[in-house]
Design a protein around this motif. Sequence first.
Motif, PDB file in Angstrom:
ATOM      1  N   VAL A 194       9.817  18.346 -87.450  1.00 52.37           N
ATOM      2  CA  VAL A 194      10.126  19.194 -86.306  1.00 52.37           C
ATOM      3  C   VAL A 194      10.354  18.294 -85.091  1.00 52.37           C
ATOM      4  N   PHE A 205       0.355  24.216 -75.190  1.00 54.66           N
ATOM      5  CA  PHE A 205       0.110  25.641 -74.957  1.00 54.66           C
ATOM      6  C   PHE A 205      -1.037  26.132 -75.820  1.00 54.66           C
ATOM      7  N   PHE A 213      -9.022  31.041 -73.637  1.00 52.21           N
ATOM      8  CA  PHE A 213      -9.453  32.249 -74.344  1.00 52.21           C
ATOM      9  C   PHE A 213     -10.936  32.175 -74.700  1.00 52.21           C
TER      10      PHE A 213
ATOM     11  N   ASP B 304       5.986  27.649 -68.903  1.00 57.67           N
ATOM     12  CA  ASP B 304       6.336  28.611 -69.945  1.00 57.67           C
ATOM     13  C   ASP B 304       7.823  28.497 -70.272  1.00 57.67           C
ATOM     14  N   ALA B 307       8.770  26.169 -73.048  1.00 54.02           N
ATOM     15  CA  ALA B 307       8.594  26.759 -74.379  1.00 54.02           C
ATOM     16  C   ALA B 307       9.725  27.733 -74.686  1.00 54.02           C
ATOM     17  N   LEU B 310      12.883  25.869 -75.560  1.00 55.70           N
ATOM     18  CA  LEU B 310      12.735  25.278 -76.893  1.00 55.70           C
ATOM     19  C   LEU B 310      12.884  26.349 -77.956  1.00 55.70           C
ATOM     20  N   LEU B 346      -5.143  34.988 -74.849  1.00 54.98           N
ATOM     21  CA  LEU B 346      -4.716  35.006 -76.248  1.00 54.98           C
ATOM     22  C   LEU B 346      -3.202  34.885 -76.364  1.00 54.98           C
ATOM     23  N   VAL B 348      -1.176  33.134 -74.681  1.00 50.13           N
ATOM     24  CA  VAL B 348      -0.730  31.743 -74.609  1.00 50.13           C
ATOM     25  C   VAL B 348      -0.828  31.106 -75.993  1.00 50.13           C
ATOM     26  N   VAL B 349      -1.919  31.449 -76.706  1.00 54.24           N
ATOM     27  CA  VAL B 349      -2.074  30.946 -78.072  1.00 54.24           C
ATOM     28  C   VAL B 349      -0.952  31.486 -78.955  1.00 54.24           C
ATOM     29  N   ALA B 352       2.295  29.747 -78.313  1.00 58.02           N
ATOM     30  CA  ALA B 352       2.315  28.399 -78.894  1.00 58.02           C
ATOM     31  C   ALA B 352       2.563  28.469 -80.381  1.00 58.02           C
ATOM     32  N   LEU B 353       1.870  29.417 -81.052  1.00 55.94           N
ATOM     33  CA  LEU B 353       2.013  29.516 -82.503  1.00 55.94           C
ATOM     34  C   LEU B 353       3.429  29.938 -82.882  1.00 55.94           C
ATOM     35  N   VAL B 355       6.208  29.389 -81.201  1.00 57.23           N
ATOM     36  CA  VAL B 355       7.092  28.232 -81.024  1.00 57.23           C
ATOM     37  C   VAL B 355       6.945  27.272 -82.199  1.00 57.23           C
ATOM     38  N   MET B 356       5.687  27.030 -82.583  1.00 58.60           N
ATOM     39  CA  MET B 356       5.452  26.052 -83.643  1.00 58.60           C
ATOM     40  C   MET B 356       6.026  26.523 -84.974  1.00 58.60           C
ATOM     41  N   ALA B 359       9.780  26.446 -84.994  1.00 61.56           N
ATOM     42  CA  ALA B 359      10.301  25.086 -85.041  1.00 61.56           C
ATOM     43  C   ALA B 359      10.166  24.483 -86.426  1.00 61.56           C
TER      44      ALA B 359
END
Lengths: 413, 386
Positions: A194, A205, A213, B304, B307, B310, B346, B348-349, B352-353, B355-356, B359
């Motif tokens: 990636v 992030f 959290f 943000d 992200a 991306l 939550l 934000v988590v 991130a997930l 995006v990951m 990708a």
Amino acid sequence: MSTVDPVVLPLVSAEQRKQARSVGFTLVVLGIVAAFVLGNRPGDAGFKLVDSYIFVIPAQPFARMLAVVLIALGAAQLLKGFGKWTNVVLSIAAATFVVSFLAWAASGGSFSLTGMLQDTVTRSVPIILGAIAGILCERSGIINIAIEGQLLGSAFAGAVAGSLLGPWVGIIAAIAMGVGLSAILAVFSIRYRVDQVIVGFAINFFALGLTSFLAARVLTDHPDYNILAPFRPIALPLLSDIPVIGVVLFTQTLFVYFAYVAVAVATWSLYHTKWGLRTRAIGEYPKAAGTLGVDVIKLRYRNVLIAGAVAGVGGAWWPIGMVGRFDQNITNGRGFIALAAVIFGRWHPVGALSAALVFGLAEAMQLKMSNLDTGIPSEFLLMAPYLVTLVVVAGFVGRSRGPKAAGQAYDAQ
Amino acid sequence: MKIVASLRKIAERIARTSSFRITLLAVLSAMVVGAFIIILSDIDKLQNGDIIGAIRTVGSAYWALVVGSFGSLRAISATINSATPLILCGLSVAVAFKAGLFNIGATGQMLAGGMAALWVGFAMDGPGYVQVPLAVLAGALGGAAYGAIPGILKARTGAHEVITTIMLNNMAGFMVLWLLKTNLYQRADRTDPISKLVTAPGHLPRLFGFLDNRPDLIAHAGFVVAILAVIVYWWFLNRSTTGFEFRAFGMNADAAQYAGMHTKRLTVMAMMFAGAFAGLAGSAEVLGTYGYASQNFAGNIGFDAIAIALLGRSSPVGTLFAALLFGALQAGGRQMQANTDVPIDLIVVLRALIVMFIAAPLLIKAIWRVKVAPSSTGQTFRGWGS
């Protein structure tokens, strides 16, 4: 005589000449600033060095003298150039300029210079360690934008584990968290190929979201999970007795000493060991290294994980080395400052150390400046370090080249 | 009938496109991981052995997420409102990526643009059809001017934009703090750093202003600006010569140089466009959402946005949808925090997930055992060289 005089070819490229010119201009500009801004406040500035001794600098004459010297140096650089001495001249000029700036800010009063320098070293620790983590990754060809996330995640792990099980376990937990987040970076960028910038940002992030959290959901209701006694400074025997330097460098917490060791070890191993040569090779030209039998993939994994451990110690600095607790987004962009230090320091540990100290000085000054009455809005003083970085990067560092293969996935075939 | 058939055809085609399926699976995977995080962090219930209760929290949290983002006109309006600055800042980062540059400075450019728009906003008093466009334009220009700085530095001295934009972000923050304490900006009866109010005609009109008695519908015309910006960006990239040069420059700087393009001018222009988009975001926030400026009106939007760009692969439509997704999560997250004890962090988590996972299509393939076409993401920016 039939022989023709040997023609001396200039050994500098157009780019180098341009850079030399901009160095000269910057020196002149600094001189003008010194003359007109720093030279406008009469009065003596007292720098408290040790308890009983106050070193007094008359701010105005000092600034004017500095202005003359800086303009002269700038003119000399423009006309002739200092060649290989340029960096030395620059460092001296920059250091005197900072002293003059402080004298200007403190004129008519006094403050503890030693205390501020000690604070500088303390506060640069996470930036130094973050930058080393960045260098280790990027030298092996993996862009590490995730320094911020690694610092934040390990600060959280350090705070919780440190509160429950003691500071040493906290450090181990922080290292584990740093390594864990690094493992995500490694697996995604090496195995799943990636884009490394995407993974890095996702990790940032993820760490920000998860720690905020958990802090909101768990730590607010359980304050006992988030309180510990941070490390106390340890005065190194003999070394700490040296006046001024002893306090600044050798009366610090273990984190500072670890940072010294990390810089030294990273520099030595990158340039004097087989590992270092291989690491630099896979960061510049992995195909060649792979052809010669270096296991590029394995070495990249290993280096990224080591980097995570180093960043983990950097993250543990907040709860265990400084404040004794975790707060939401406690790192507040220090990881990006560390990234800037990597580029500023040209991917060399010592260069990054110097850059980190500049940013550490900026933070230490922010605390001091609020107590000094300078007649200039404090916001501009707080802005100054970033402006200086901008000027330095534009004027002196210029076109910086990172490891050539950084950011590219590697095919074993 | 023909229309229905063709619509079904389009729907089938979308469903078959792997990028749509990957996005869906990525969101699903992120929700699953998020569910585990919610359950495992519920330590009080888990200590009492109330696993069912902990699982039930997940249900009500996710339900609130959906209701709060799309469940009502009010929720949709909140989603649009959250998405507006995200779209514009996303474009800011995206246009820089297209030219091979990494714009971390959307925050600073947004602050600069917002302060410029704000000045027009409170210094003038109507008529609205003059003041609003003027204020929005001021925002774009302010952002463009601030974005030009790293562009010029990069073109003239080679200073890397990652460093310069980070430094300029920090400087913009202090600059705004200072401006908000000056007589020009500070509200008359206040001592804290808070600005004067935008005059009534200077506000961006409400999108749902035609509905009576619905002051809770906060979406404003900034969204229209954002959609127009997406269209302009699409046109620019795909139909204009400069846009072509941007893409060529982003893909291979040396080739662009040899082809005779003015790469230095392209660098400055790319950063100016980036700044203009971010400046529009700042003006939308100031003129539409708040009506004034406080110290930190840019928030985390600039980050943000990275992200989002991306996630959207810097394409116009991709960036738009990524920003809408993030905006929906933002609006739903507020509802979730209000309804349950699950903090808004939550989302934000989840972001991130998502995006990951998007990708890493190979990972999605491995988890869900589906076939996806391998797609190369390529490199986002030129890296550290040149």
